[in-house]
Motif scaffolding. Structure first.
Motif, PDB file in Angstrom:
ATOM      1  N   GLU A  26       0.829  -1.111  -0.035  1.00 46.16           N
ATOM      2  CA  GLU A  26      -0.047  -0.022   0.162  1.00 46.16           C
ATOM      3  C   GLU A  26       0.902   1.234  -0.041  1.00 46.16           C
ATOM      4  OE1 GLU A  26      -0.827   0.756   4.880  1.00 46.16           O
ATOM      5  OE2 GLU A  26      -2.465   0.625   3.384  1.00 46.16           O
ATOM      6  N   ARG A  27       2.187   1.173   0.085  1.00 41.32           N
ATOM      7  CA  ARG A  27       3.141   2.252   0.034  1.00 41.32           C
ATOM      8  C   ARG A  27       3.583   2.364  -1.304  1.00 41.32           C
ATOM      9  NH1 ARG A  27       7.108   2.527   4.753  1.00 41.32           N
ATOM     10  NH2 ARG A  27       6.031   3.639   6.167  1.00 41.32           N
ATOM     11  N   GLU A  28       2.602   2.724  -2.157  1.00 43.59           N
ATOM     12  CA  GLU A  28       2.725   2.726  -3.706  1.00 43.59           C
ATOM     13  C   GLU A  28       3.770   3.796  -4.303  1.00 43.59           C
ATOM     14  OE1 GLU A  28      -1.851   0.973  -4.124  1.00 43.59           O
ATOM     15  OE2 GLU A  28      -1.334   3.137  -4.710  1.00 43.59           O
ATOM     16  N   VAL A  29       3.561   4.906  -3.640  1.00 40.61           N
ATOM     17  CA  VAL A  29       4.509   6.026  -4.383  1.00 40.61           C
ATOM     18  C   VAL A  29       5.474   6.755  -3.065  1.00 40.61           C
ATOM     19  CG1 VAL A  29       3.952   8.474  -5.262  1.00 40.61           C
ATOM     20  CG2 VAL A  29       2.500   6.564  -5.866  1.00 40.61           C
ATOM     21  N   SER A  30       6.491   6.798  -3.405  1.00 36.54           N
ATOM     22  CA  SER A  30       7.311   7.643  -2.391  1.00 36.54           C
ATOM     23  C   SER A  30       7.565   9.121  -2.782  1.00 36.54           C
ATOM     24  CB  SER A  30       8.811   6.983  -2.356  1.00 36.54           C
ATOM     25  OG  SER A  30       9.406   6.987  -3.433  1.00 36.54           O
ATOM     26  N   LEU A  31       7.762   9.934  -1.549  1.00 39.24           N
ATOM     27  CA  LEU A  31       7.467  11.393  -1.889  1.00 39.24           C
ATOM     28  C   LEU A  31       8.659  11.994  -0.988  1.00 39.24           C
ATOM     29  CD1 LEU A  31       4.854  13.941  -2.019  1.00 39.24           C
ATOM     30  CD2 LEU A  31       6.505  14.230  -0.242  1.00 39.24           C
ATOM     31  N   LEU A  32       9.598  12.821  -1.471  1.00 41.94           N
ATOM     32  CA  LEU A  32      10.500  13.591  -0.635  1.00 41.94           C
ATOM     33  C   LEU A  32       9.853  15.271  -0.881  1.00 41.94           C
ATOM     34  CD1 LEU A  32      13.712  12.059  -1.134  1.00 41.94           C
ATOM     35  CD2 LEU A  32      12.446  12.031   0.947  1.00 41.94           C
ATOM     36  N   ARG A  33      10.071  15.898   0.410  1.00 44.29           N
ATOM     37  CA  ARG A  33       9.797  17.436   0.062  1.00 44.29           C
ATOM     38  C   ARG A  33      11.264  17.880  -0.184  1.00 44.29           C
ATOM     39  NH1 ARG A  33       8.188  20.604   4.005  1.00 44.29           N
ATOM     40  NH2 ARG A  33      10.031  20.167   5.197  1.00 44.29           N
ATOM     41  N   ARG A  34      11.063  18.929  -1.209  1.00 43.87           N
ATOM     42  CA  ARG A  34      12.260  19.755  -1.622  1.00 43.87           C
ATOM     43  C   ARG A  34      13.016  20.257  -0.491  1.00 43.87           C
ATOM     44  NH1 ARG A  34      16.755  19.237  -4.002  1.00 43.87           N
ATOM     45  NH2 ARG A  34      17.883  21.194  -3.979  1.00 43.87           N
ATOM     46  N   GLU A  35      12.337  20.585   0.435  1.00 44.13           N
ATOM     47  CA  GLU A  35      12.980  21.414   1.482  1.00 44.13           C
ATOM     48  C   GLU A  35      13.852  20.471   2.228  1.00 44.13           C
ATOM     49  OE1 GLU A  35       9.263  23.625   0.392  1.00 44.13           O
ATOM     50  OE2 GLU A  35       9.690  21.356   0.598  1.00 44.13           O
ATOM     51  N   ASP A  36      13.319  19.117   2.737  1.00 43.68           N
ATOM     52  CA  ASP A  36      14.106  17.994   3.254  1.00 43.68           C
ATOM     53  C   ASP A  36      15.447  17.817   2.547  1.00 43.68           C
ATOM     54  OD1 ASP A  36      12.359  17.977   5.495  1.00 43.68           O
ATOM     55  OD2 ASP A  36      11.166  16.599   4.269  1.00 43.68           O
ATOM     56  N   ILE A  37      15.247  17.716   1.220  1.00 45.85           N
ATOM     57  CA  ILE A  37      16.590  17.477   0.341  1.00 45.85           C
ATOM     58  C   ILE A  37      17.497  18.618   0.292  1.00 45.85           C
ATOM     59  CG2 ILE A  37      17.185  17.173  -1.732  1.00 45.85           C
ATOM     60  CD1 ILE A  37      14.467  15.522  -2.481  1.00 45.85           C
ATOM     61  N   GLN A  60      22.762  20.433   2.222  1.00 41.35           N
ATOM     62  CA  GLN A  60      23.812  21.346   3.231  1.00 41.35           C
ATOM     63  C   GLN A  60      24.624  20.613   3.942  1.00 41.35           C
ATOM     64  OE1 GLN A  60      21.347  24.333   4.967  1.00 41.35           O
ATOM     65  NE2 GLN A  60      21.464  25.728   3.143  1.00 41.35           N
ATOM     66  N   LYS A  61      23.939  19.536   4.729  1.00 41.17           N
ATOM     67  CA  LYS A  61      24.773  18.588   5.622  1.00 41.17           C
ATOM     68  C   LYS A  61      25.845  17.787   4.752  1.00 41.17           C
ATOM     69  CE  LYS A  61      20.951  18.624   8.895  1.00 41.17           C
ATOM     70  NZ  LYS A  61      19.963  17.772   9.409  1.00 41.17           N
ATOM     71  N   ALA A  62      25.283  17.200   3.789  1.00 40.46           N
ATOM     72  CA  ALA A  62      26.220  16.407   2.761  1.00 40.46           C
ATOM     73  C   ALA A  62      27.385  17.105   2.097  1.00 40.46           C
ATOM     74  CB  ALA A  62      25.525  15.654   1.993  1.00 40.46           C
ATOM     75  N   GLY A  63      27.190  18.432   1.649  1.00 38.48           N
ATOM     76  CA  GLY A  63      28.111  19.196   1.037  1.00 38.48           C
ATOM     77  C   GLY A  63      28.076  18.833  -0.533  1.00 38.48           C
ATOM     78  N   PHE A  64      27.058  18.279  -0.696  1.00 38.09           N
ATOM     79  CA  PHE A  64      26.930  17.786  -2.275  1.00 38.09           C
ATOM     80  C   PHE A  64      25.297  17.668  -2.611  1.00 38.09           C
ATOM     81  CE2 PHE A  64      27.794  13.856  -0.065  1.00 38.09           C
ATOM     82  CZ  PHE A  64      26.611  12.957  -0.607  1.00 38.09           C
ATOM     83  N   SER A  65      25.008  17.790  -3.999  1.00 40.90           N
ATOM     84  CA  SER A  65      23.425  17.765  -4.218  1.00 40.90           C
ATOM     85  C   SER A  65      23.201  16.536  -4.507  1.00 40.90           C
ATOM     86  CB  SER A  65      23.323  18.647  -5.481  1.00 40.90           C
ATOM     87  OG  SER A  65      23.942  18.299  -6.453  1.00 40.90           O
TER      88      SER A  65
END
Length: 141
Positions: free
Chosen positions: A40-51, A56-61
């Motif tokens: 039932e977890r058919e589609v995954s979504l990330l908010r641009r703000e979290d990315i 910033q933390k990782a130092g790369f995109s």
């Protein structure tokens, strides 16, 4: 106003998802995506703000799809409860089924050691299908 910045799919599991201009949402997920019909977890979504925060933390995109997400959306609330609805364009309606992964649930894909879906990703179920396009408005209700 929230809007879709990326739509991504992959034909095989454990591969990065590829950016597309549009996708057909049908009961079971996104047509042609490797996770179609698995749960039932058919589609995954990330908010641009979290990315952006992770970049910033990782130092790369993180290129679209590199974190195994189907959708990147900008302008959604940081917390969306289970049962909340997202309308994409005129036709597609998705329901939030959960945030992150359940404790002990495996997540085998990462990008340069980073994975966001287990922590801040949202998982959605297709309630009403249709075609979604890059730039479509997303209404949270």
């Amino acid at each position: 106003m929230a809007k879709i910045l990326a739509i991504c799919v992959s034909e095989k599991r454990n591969e990065p998802k590829r950016l597309q201009n549009e996708a057909s949402f049908i009961p079971g997920g996104i047509e042609g995506d490797s996770h179609y019909g698995l749960s039932e977890r058919e589609v995954s979504l990330l908010r641009r703000e979290d990315i952006e925060d992770a970049e910033q933390k990782a130092g790369f995109s993180f290129p679209p799809g590199s974190l195994a997400e189907n959708l990147i959306v900008e302008g959604l609330p940081s917390e969306m409860p289970s049962g909340a609805l997202l309308q994409i364009g005129k036709d597609v309606i998705l329901q939030v089924v959960g945030k992150g992964k359940k404790p002990g649930e495996p997540h085998s894909y990462d990008y340069k050691g980073w994975c966001l879906l287990p922590l801040c990703g949202y998982f959605l179920k297709v309630l009403r299908g249709g075609t979604a396009f890059l730039g479509d408005e997303v209404i949270f209700r």
